[in-house]
Design an enzyme around this catalytic site. Structure first.
Site, PDB file in Angstrom:
ATOM      1  CE  LYS A 200      -0.698  -5.893   7.606  1.00  0.00           C
ATOM      2  NZ  LYS A 200       0.691  -6.368   8.683  1.00  0.00           N
TER       3      LYS A 200
ATOM      4  NE  ARG B 214       9.275  -7.646   4.171  1.00  0.00           N
ATOM      5  CZ  ARG B 214       8.349  -6.788   4.044  1.00  0.00           C
ATOM      6  NH1 ARG B 214       7.266  -7.162   4.638  1.00  0.00           N
ATOM      7  NH2 ARG B 214       8.725  -5.625   3.634  1.00  0.00           N
TER       8      ARG B 214
ATOM      9  CE  LYS C  65       0.618  -2.015   4.396  1.00  0.00           C
ATOM     10  NZ  LYS C  65       2.023  -2.147   4.774  1.00  0.00           N
TER      11      LYS C  65
HETATM   12  P1  ATP Z   1       3.091  -3.693   7.989  1.00  0.00           P
HETATM   13  O1  ATP Z   1       4.311  -3.133   8.464  1.00  0.00           O
HETATM   14  O2  ATP Z   1       1.861  -3.198   7.830  1.00  0.00           O
HETATM   15  O3  ATP Z   1       3.122  -4.949   8.434  1.00  0.00           O
HETATM   16  P2  ATP Z   1       4.470  -4.854   5.870  1.00  0.00           P
HETATM   17  O4  ATP Z   1       5.577  -3.604   5.521  1.00  0.00           O
HETATM   18  O5  ATP Z   1       4.997  -5.666   6.909  1.00  0.00           O
HETATM   19  O6  ATP Z   1       3.200  -4.066   6.310  1.00  0.00           O
HETATM   20  P3  ATP Z   1       3.199  -5.498   3.625  1.00  0.00           P
HETATM   21  O7  ATP Z   1       3.378  -6.465   2.781  1.00  0.00           O
HETATM   22  O8  ATP Z   1       2.986  -4.079   3.478  1.00  0.00           O
HETATM   23  O9  ATP Z   1       4.227  -5.601   4.974  1.00  0.00           O
HETATM   24  O10 ATP Z   1       2.035  -6.060   4.601  1.00  0.00           O
HETATM   25  C1  ATP Z   1       1.540  -7.351   4.694  1.00  0.00           C
HETATM   26  C2  ATP Z   1       2.214  -8.131   5.695  1.00  0.00           C
HETATM   27  O11 ATP Z   1       1.328  -8.497   6.710  1.00  0.00           O
HETATM   28  C3  ATP Z   1       3.077  -9.366   5.032  1.00  0.00           C
HETATM   29  O12 ATP Z   1       4.190  -9.137   4.676  1.00  0.00           O
HETATM   30  C4  ATP Z   1       2.968 -10.473   6.060  1.00  0.00           C
HETATM   31  O13 ATP Z   1       3.918 -10.493   6.825  1.00  0.00           O
HETATM   32  C5  ATP Z   1       1.658  -9.831   7.243  1.00  0.00           C
HETATM   33  N1  ATP Z   1       0.475 -10.817   7.104  1.00  0.00           N
HETATM   34  C6  ATP Z   1      -0.043 -11.116   8.035  1.00  0.00           C
HETATM   35  N2  ATP Z   1      -1.334 -11.531   7.950  1.00  0.00           N
HETATM   36  C7  ATP Z   1      -1.256 -11.985   6.541  1.00  0.00           C
HETATM   37  C8  ATP Z   1      -2.080 -12.718   5.586  1.00  0.00           C
HETATM   38  N3  ATP Z   1      -3.143 -13.221   6.000  1.00  0.00           N
HETATM   39  N4  ATP Z   1      -1.862 -12.603   4.222  1.00  0.00           N
HETATM   40  C9  ATP Z   1      -0.665 -11.850   3.956  1.00  0.00           C
HETATM   41  N5  ATP Z   1      -0.027 -11.059   4.882  1.00  0.00           N
HETATM   42  C10 ATP Z   1      -0.269 -11.268   6.232  1.00  0.00           C
END
Ligand code: ATP
Length: 586
Positions: A272, A293, A446
């Protein structure tokens, strides 16, 4: 269609907080609208003149509106401001002034929704020299022709502060009720404000199809036109490289065991990365377009990424999902998100920024390739396509590091290594799952070390005193619940006094001032456009705030220019964290 028909609907929507009633009111409006009005009607009904995917804002400040009201009705700006202070809503101020003035002199013309739409769109697109005067003239043209109630909603639309409570869920359902109501046996009882649906299963299927159509197009005008034709047309709405798609989101898990239970064994485990989401499109005519996004286009801000994609990804057209991570170009070390976030909004000195704060793109998914929509193709197959078309190059563009395993020990090792390398954590992905735009469905998860933090919107602020005089120094935060914003406390820590030290009061004041919609003494209310990550020590119950909760020791940790209002924490998440906290203490 006359604008007065729409404003009558706005007023009814504003007077009810009941979701079903709102859906019914809108459905009736859509059902009886003529084809030629649908486009403008759909945007105006949701308080805008643009589809969701366009980053454009109408961009008119309260000060411009005050001048426009003053010019339109021949009252002084001082008087308008005085009324604004006592009523607190410029829409209602315009309505009141129009009522008084219209009795005497002016007469109203018949405004159509097309005319209102056209003027507001022109206002949004106007830039450069003399733009302010032209904007005032366009607003005044509408206001002088408007009836009092119309004046209220013209002002609110221009300010992007509708207060009628129509979110995308209500829009979607209203479209279903309007065009498939009879077919599905939907009967709304106006007296009891309840609904009876004959075929619930089929209703769910139709609502899902409408949601999917919206997630693919991000444009309710496209959805409504398809729905009006037939259910089949709704399903036929396709992805189109160049038009942004909503990203698929991840669910959180507490540990690897829970992760495997959700995505099954074997699964894909990936790093991640701590950067920001980039949807990279190559259109049929070979143009590269990059979106965040929140569907903002950022192609111009990342010229190096355009080059990398041209050089390192094969294919005539595609939509890639990726995470861009910043790094230090001298030491070749990754940088945390907050250090590169400024590149997202940067409109000048792009070349310098590109050299000082370069990014590496980590591609992890593909939704479309050479004319073929891949969202129903299993993840494992999508990754295979990626493996074929991407030529990796470190510090430029590569594939997300991936391990396919059913073994918890191997997974554990991958997780610890990721943390050791300074990454945020890992993602766990279901190998057979489709890509679901806009959904948080557990196809990807995640896992990261527990942190107490939420992304929240700044909805207001208070001017400081003493050393902080002239700056906004305490910020009112809100979470979301069923399309509404609910306050959850204030924050004044974590913010620096000097600009060069990081996120400062000066920077926040500059960002928030143009967003002010109301002032009450020292307190200002702002359009909820600035999203911030807040860390806290504990969640408490609180009767003071509309959410029913407050955060103890909140601290602003970073701005989130890559997030929109739809990404902020849901009340339900906060409630859940609160109850877990209780359990932990016991
Ligand atoms: P967080 O604040 O924990 O990063 P978030 O609100 O940004 O979560 P989530 O969709 O809940 O968004 O968590 C996944 C996010 O992690 C994705 O939106 C992406 O931006 C990021 N990310 C990083 N590496 C990856 C990966 N290998 N595959 C998918 N998403 C990834």
């Amino acid at each position: 269609m006359l604008y007065s028909e729409l404003t009558a609907v706005y007023e009814r929507l504003e007077n009810t907080s009941k979701r079903l009633e709102k859906t019914f009111i809108l459905a009736k409006l859509f059902e009886h609208a003529k084809d030629e009005d649908l486009h403008e009607l759909v945007y105006l009904a949701s308080g805008s003149v643009f589809p969701d995917y366009e980053e454009k804002e109408i961009g008119v400040s309260s000060q411009i509106i005050i001048k426009a009201i003053s010019t339109s009705f021949g009252v002084s700006t001082g008087e308008v401001e005085k009324k604004w202070k006592s009523i607190g809503d410029l829409g209602k101020v315009a309505e009141q002034v129009a009522t008084i003035k219209k009795q005497k002199t002016l007469f109203s013309m018949h405004l159509t929704i097309k005319k209102v739409f056209e003027n507001i769109k022109k206002i949004a697109e106007m830039t450069g020299k003399g733009a302010i005067e032209k904007k005032i003239a366009l607003i005044s043209e509408l206001l002088t022709a408007a009836k009092p109630l119309e004046a209220r909603y013209i002002v609110r639309t221009v300010l992007e502060d509708m207060r009628v409570g129509v979110g995308s869920g209500v829009m979607r359902d209203a479209i279903i009720w309007a065009f498939f109501g009879k077919q599905l046996g939907i009967k709304y009882d106006e007296k009891n404000k309840s609904v009876e649906i004959h075929d619930r299963e089929k209703y769910k299927q139709y609502a899902n199809a409408a949601q999917q159509a919206f997630d693919r197009s991000n444009d309710f005008a496209v959805v409504i036109k398809a729905a009006k034709k037939s259910f089949k047309h709704l399903g036929d709405i396709e992805l189109e490289p160049g038009i942004p798609v909503k990203v698929m989101l991840a669910l959180k898990v507490k540990n690897l065991k829970e992760g495997f239970e959700t995505v099954g064994k074997p699964c894909a485990i990936e790093t991640k990365y701590d950067g920001f989401r980039m949807m990279i499109n190559k259109t049929e005519d070979g143009k590269i377009k990059i979106f965040t996004r929140r569907l903002d286009e950022v192609t111009a801000q990342f010229p190096e990424v355009v080059e990398y994609v041209k050089k390192h990804v094969k294919g005539k057209s595609f939509i890639l999902d990726s995470e861009a991570v910043g790094y230090d170009p001298k030491k070749f070390r990754y940088r945390p998100f907050q250090e590169i976030s400024q590149r997202i909004k940067r409109k000048y000195e792009i070349q310098r920024m590109m050299h000082e704060l370069p990014v590496e793109v980590n591609v992890f998914d593909i939704l479309y390739f050479d004319g073929k929509n891949l969202i129903s193709t299993p993840f494992k197959e999508r990754r295979k396509i990626l493996n074929k078309i991407v030529t990796e190059s470190k510090w430029k563009l590569k594939l997300a590091k991936q391990l396919i395993t059913a073994d918890e020990k191997d997974a554990e090792k991958f997780y610890h290594e990721a943390l050791k390398e300074g990454e945020e954590g890992i993602m766990m992905k279901n190998l057979t799952a489709p890509y679901k735009p806009g959904a948080r469905v557990g196809y990807m998860l995640k896992l990261k070390p527990e942190l107490n933090e939420f992304d929240l919107a700044i909805v207001g602020a208070e001017y400081g005193t003493g050393k902080r005089k002239g700056w906004l120094s305490s910020f009112i935060l809100a979470c979301q619940d069923k399309g509404k914003l609910l306050e959850i406390g204030k924050v004044g820590t974590g913010i620096k006094e000097k600009e060069e030290e990081g996120l400062s009061f000066i920077e926040l004041t500059k960002l928030l001032k143009p967003l002010i919609i109301r002032e009450e003494g020292k307190i200002v209310h702002v359009k909820p456009e600035i999203i911030v990550t807040i860390t806290y020590q504990e969640i408490q119950k609180s009767p003071t705030y509309a959410s029913g909760f407050a955060l103890r020791f909140p601290r602003m940790s970073r701005l989130r220019p890559d997030r929109s209002i739809k990404d902020i924490a849901f009340l339900e998440e906060i409630r859940k964290e609160y109850s877990m906290q209780g359990r932990k203490r016991k």
